[in-house]
Every structure is written in C-alpha cells, then in structure tokens.
Design a protein around this motif. Sequence first.
Motif, short mmCIF file in Angstrom:
data_model
loop_
_atom_site.label_atom_id
_atom_site.label_comp_id
_atom_site.label_asym_id
_atom_site.label_seq_id
_atom_site.Cartn_x
_atom_site.Cartn_y
_atom_site.Cartn_z
N LEU A 6 0.86 -1.19 0.00
CA LEU A 6 0.00 0.00 0.00
C LEU A 6 0.90 1.23 0.00
N ASP A 7 0.59 2.17 -0.88
CA ASP A 7 1.41 3.37 -1.01
C ASP A 7 0.50 4.59 -1.04
N ALA A 8 0.67 5.47 -0.05
CA ALA A 8 -0.12 6.70 0.03
C ALA A 8 0.77 7.87 -0.33
N LYS A 9 0.27 8.74 -1.19
CA LYS A 9 1.07 9.89 -1.62
C LYS A 9 0.24 11.17 -1.49
N ASP A 10 0.72 12.08 -0.65
CA ASP A 10 0.14 13.42 -0.50
C ASP A 10 -1.37 13.38 -0.23
N LEU A 11 -1.80 12.49 0.65
CA LEU A 11 -3.23 12.37 0.93
C LEU A 11 -3.72 13.59 1.72
N THR A 12 -4.77 14.20 1.20
CA THR A 12 -5.39 15.36 1.84
C THR A 12 -6.90 15.18 1.79
N ALA A 13 -7.55 15.50 2.91
CA ALA A 13 -9.01 15.46 2.97
C ALA A 13 -9.50 16.76 3.59
N THR A 14 -10.51 17.36 2.96
CA THR A 14 -11.10 18.58 3.48
C THR A 14 -12.61 18.42 3.57
N ALA A 15 -13.21 19.16 4.50
CA ALA A 15 -14.67 19.17 4.64
C ALA A 15 -15.07 20.55 5.15
N ASN A 16 -16.02 21.18 4.46
CA ASN A 16 -16.50 22.51 4.85
C ASN A 16 -15.35 23.51 4.97
N GLY A 17 -14.39 23.36 4.06
CA GLY A 17 -13.28 24.29 4.04
C GLY A 17 -12.21 24.04 5.08
N GLN A 18 -12.36 22.96 5.86
CA GLN A 18 -11.40 22.64 6.91
C GLN A 18 -10.59 21.40 6.52
#
Length: 262
Positions: A6-18
């Motif tokens: 498993l390889d994760a690269k630059d994972l980003t999660a946003t919700a309601n601008g946060q």
Amino acid sequence: MTTPLLDAKDLTATANGQHLVQAVSFSVAAGDRLAIIGPNGAGKTTLLRMLAGLLQPSSGEVRLSGRRLDRIAAAERALHIAVVGQTDQPDPRLAVIDYVELGRVPHAGLGRRGEEHDIVVDALRRTGLLPLLGRTIGSLSGGERQRAQLARAIAQQPKILFLDEPTNHLDPRARSELLELVAGFDMTVIAVLHDLALVAPFATRVAVMNKTRLQALAGPREALTQQLIRDIFGVDVLRLRHPTEDRELTVFEVPNRASSPP
C-alpha cells in the motif's frame, strides 16, 4: 525495488473548508502492523478511511500493489481489503457462523462449497469462537463480538486488515488479548489505536498524527519518544524493567504539575 503493498502519496481530505488530513505520504509493506496514533481530531480515522478506499481524498492517491485504489472496482477491492470499524452493528439475531460467513460474500462463485465452509470454520477457530458458532451475535459479550467481527474479516481473506479503534469498550485484559490475537494472524494490519500502552507490543511501525499532519513514522521505540509523546499527548514515557519477567515495560504517566511553578 519491491512495490509496496500500500502506497499513500500526499493524501489530503477537506470538509467545509477545513483540513481533516494534510499531505500525508507513506508506504506499507506486506506483513507490516502499522498503528496510527494521535490525539482526538488529529485525522486518524479519516486517514484510515482513505487508505481503505472508503473515503475519496480531496487530493493525493492511494495505490494497492501498484494500482490506483480509486480505479479498482469495489467488488474487487473487497477481495483484498477488510475493514472492522468503530460503529459496526451486526444484526443481533444472526448466528455467529452466519455472520462470519458474510466475509465470504466477495468470493461468491469463486470456490467450492466445502472449501468455503472450511474457511469460515478456520476463521472461527483462529478467533476462539468455534464453541460459540451457534450462538446469536446479540448474546455475545463485547469482547466476543469484537472477535466475531475479526472472524468475519479473516474469512474474507484480505491482503490488508483495517481496524478502527478495535479495543474501544473492552476491559484492559480483553484489549491486550484482542491485539495479541491480531498480531498472530500473519497478515498486514493497519489499526487506529488510542491506548498508547497497546502500541509497542502490537505494532511493527507507528504513524503519529498531530493536527491533521503526519508527525512521525518509525518503529515503536523510535516513534514513542519522551519528547514527541509529551509534546503531542501531554504525558511522559517511562521505560522500566519488568519486576518478574525479562522484558521492558513502557508506562505512560501524566506529569505531576503540582510542584511546577505557575
């Protein structure tokens, strides 16, 4: 060079601008037991959900054996990934064996009936539930229900087992026994844990999340340093020799501030 499982690269999660998770990158090798730790709101569960394909990242990507996870159909992903979540609520009327058999749904039509039954029985045996196979889920204790969820996941025969705070609502002994059981599965595991005392005996690697970012990724001893744990969790790390056994104890202690100057 070996491709990570498993390889994760630059994972980003946003919700309601946060931001919930920001620019997290790391890889997991086959056989790793990765513990994801961090204070409340650090982004642990959000990260786990993205790694498991349950949540699409706002940016970045996850690859499973070199393939983009979001380009693998859900039915195929279920052949490789099993998830035991915090809020799983099995139908209490189901018999234990019927519940565990649900782990074979992704494999429907791919094997013979006898083989399918043997896989389910083996999952029950490995989790110590074989004597309870005829009991209903609703009649089990909290620890037994957690084992039933693990048995269902094992029956799924995944490449990676994801656990989201699997020891919640269990007493201290049941917590240790559950993770000891998982560690013996000879399976790649990624688990969100909130009890720091459980991390070192279980994990081969530790991802420390803080304020939605990956703060550290290392082996348990290197990750659970005095400075880092005090900075992030506000507790001290004490390493002591066990009084009767030839091993080290790691104790997490809230600092005594009574004598500290105001």
